[in-house]
Motif scaffolding. Structure first.
Motif, short mmCIF file in Angstrom:
data_model
loop_
_atom_site.label_atom_id
_atom_site.label_comp_id
_atom_site.label_asym_id
_atom_site.label_seq_id
_atom_site.Cartn_x
_atom_site.Cartn_y
_atom_site.Cartn_z
N TYR A 254 -12.85 135.77 31.45
CA TYR A 254 -11.79 136.54 30.82
C TYR A 254 -12.24 137.97 30.51
CZ TYR A 254 -9.02 132.27 30.12
OH TYR A 254 -8.28 131.13 30.30
N LYS A 255 -13.51 138.12 30.15
CA LYS A 255 -14.04 139.46 29.89
C LYS A 255 -13.99 140.30 31.16
CE LYS A 255 -18.30 141.83 28.46
NZ LYS A 255 -18.81 142.26 29.78
N ASN A 256 -14.38 139.70 32.28
CA ASN A 256 -14.33 140.42 33.56
C ASN A 256 -12.90 140.79 33.94
OD1 ASN A 256 -17.10 140.20 33.84
ND2 ASN A 256 -17.01 138.30 35.02
N GLN A 257 -11.97 139.89 33.67
CA GLN A 257 -10.57 140.18 33.96
C GLN A 257 -10.06 141.32 33.08
OE1 GLN A 257 -8.44 136.48 33.56
NE2 GLN A 257 -9.24 135.63 35.47
N ALA A 258 -10.45 141.31 31.81
CA ALA A 258 -10.04 142.37 30.90
C ALA A 258 -10.56 143.72 31.38
CB ALA A 258 -10.53 142.07 29.48
N GLU A 259 -11.79 143.73 31.89
CA GLU A 259 -12.36 144.98 32.41
C GLU A 259 -11.57 145.48 33.62
OE1 GLU A 259 -17.07 144.75 31.22
OE2 GLU A 259 -16.37 143.51 32.89
N GLN A 260 -11.05 144.56 34.40
CA GLN A 260 -10.28 144.96 35.59
C GLN A 260 -8.92 145.57 35.24
OE1 GLN A 260 -10.30 142.22 39.07
NE2 GLN A 260 -11.72 140.97 37.86
N VAL A 261 -8.45 145.32 34.01
CA VAL A 261 -7.17 145.91 33.60
C VAL A 261 -7.36 147.02 32.57
CG1 VAL A 261 -5.82 143.87 34.16
CG2 VAL A 261 -6.76 144.11 31.85
N GLY A 262 -8.61 147.51 32.44
CA GLY A 262 -8.83 148.70 31.64
C GLY A 262 -9.70 148.58 30.42
N ALA A 263 -10.12 147.36 30.04
CA ALA A 263 -10.96 147.20 28.86
C ALA A 263 -12.39 147.67 29.14
CB ALA A 263 -10.98 145.74 28.41
N VAL A 264 -13.03 148.19 28.11
CA VAL A 264 -14.42 148.65 28.21
C VAL A 264 -15.23 147.95 27.13
CG1 VAL A 264 -15.97 150.63 27.98
CG2 VAL A 264 -13.78 150.88 29.18
#
Length: 340
Positions: A254-264
């Motif tokens: 989920y962390k990797n997915q969040a990074e793919q939609v703009g999370a840092v």
């Protein structure tokens, strides 16, 4: 000459319309802040329409946002199992403590529940209280609305109402949304609002969970308003402060997915760590209130993911049906020993 007269008439009408609009908005704002009427009454009636009207003097009340207004979600699990209680769910999607304090106070004055569940979401509840503007990445209109809504609270209510009207027109069948969020993960399909929030504040989740980037100041003002709300609950009311973690706190996937939609995220961010600063500070904040118990659900949701049962939607950061069911069963274990 005729043009000048016409221009004067148009200007006069514009001034009159502006004056009427200003007075109307002023009256709406005052009425909303005082919460003289139940502005969200129709939403609450719909949300509780499947709940039985039980002949009991014991009430369980739920205050939250979209995580708690999932029709058939964890509130339904509680209702079906705690048959000795009337369940009253007053949760509204898109709200933060600013609005929840108003309608929560209104209902706590009229109903004195034996159990109160207050749901908090790490993902964006602080953002709803204090928006971090990004004029370079986000439209002027969005930034302007966010800033204005922090002063004119009724704007959020108007936006909520307009959103419901739009949803009923463009997507009357909720199954269409469920089909979209359950498709395989794709940054292109992912919920636009989540991407907007990360565009506004890329480190939103880490800032909230670790109380940094200005969110440490928001914690104090936000939780003081929560404490003010809890004053309207009786001294013998059991209050459960339910923390819903952002999905990136639960698993690396989920962390990797969040990074793919703009999370840092920085290296400091730890996935599946239940003892993060926000949780620890919440315990300290409510240490002197014997009524309040902080419920941390990271381990609960993590165990489900490890066993192969996904608890979040693929293209939306909300809990799916499984996640809602697991959350309901968890709450039953917390509540039942004392109250059932």
């Amino acid at each position: 000459m005729k043009f000048r007269e016409l221009a004067k008439q148009i200007f006069k009408i514009a001034i009159q319309c502006s004056l009427v609009a200003s007075i109307t908005l002023f009256l709406l704002e005052g009425t909303f802040r005082l919460y003289l009427i139940d502005f969200y009454k129709s939403s609450f009636e719909y949300l509780n329409s499947d709940f039985a009207d039980r002949n009991t003097d014991k009430t369980l009340m739920i205050i939250g946002d979209s995580f708690s207004s999932f029709k058939g979600g964890y509130p339904k699990v509680l209702h079906d199992s705690l048959t000795g209680f009337s369940v009253k769910n007053i949760s509204v999607p898109g709200t933060s403590i600013r609005e929840q304090y108003l309608f929560g106070r209104y209902h706590l004055k009229n109903v004195k529940p034996q159990i109160l569940i207050f749901q908090f979401y790490v993902g964006n509840d602080f953002l709803g209280w204090d928006h971090h503007l990004n004029w370079g990445e986000i439209s002027f209109a969005r930034n302007f609305y966010w800033r204005l809504s922090e002063s004119l609270w009724s704007l959020a209510y108007l936006n909520y109402g307009l959103g419901n009207i739009k949803a009923n027109i463009t997507e009357p069948d909720t199954s269409a949304k469920l089909d979209w969020v359950e498709k395989p993960f794709s940054p292109d399909l992912y919920f636009e609002r989540d991407k907007l929030y990360f565009k506004s504040e890329p480190m939103l989740v880490e800032n909230a969970a670790y109380l940094k980037g200005g969110r440490e100041k928001d914690f104090e003002s936000y939780m003081q308003r929560v404490a003010d709300l809890f004053k309207y609950a009786s001294e013998d009311c059991e209050i459960y402060f339910l923390i819903i973690p952002h999905m990136s706190q639960v698993s690396e996937m989920y962390k990797n997915q969040a990074e793919q939609v703009g999370a840092v995220f920085t290296k400091r961010f730890e996935v599946a760590s239940p003892s993060y600063p926000l949780y620890l500070k919440l315990n300290n904040f409510f240490a002197d209130d014997h009524r309040v118990k902080i419920l941390n659900t990271i381990d609960l949701l993590r165990r489900s993911e490890v066993s192969g049962n996904a608890v979040y939607f693929n293209n939306d950061s909300h809990l799916n049906v499984m996640g809602q069911q697991i959350l309901g069963e968890f709450l039953l274990k917390e509540i039942k020993p004392n109250d059932q």
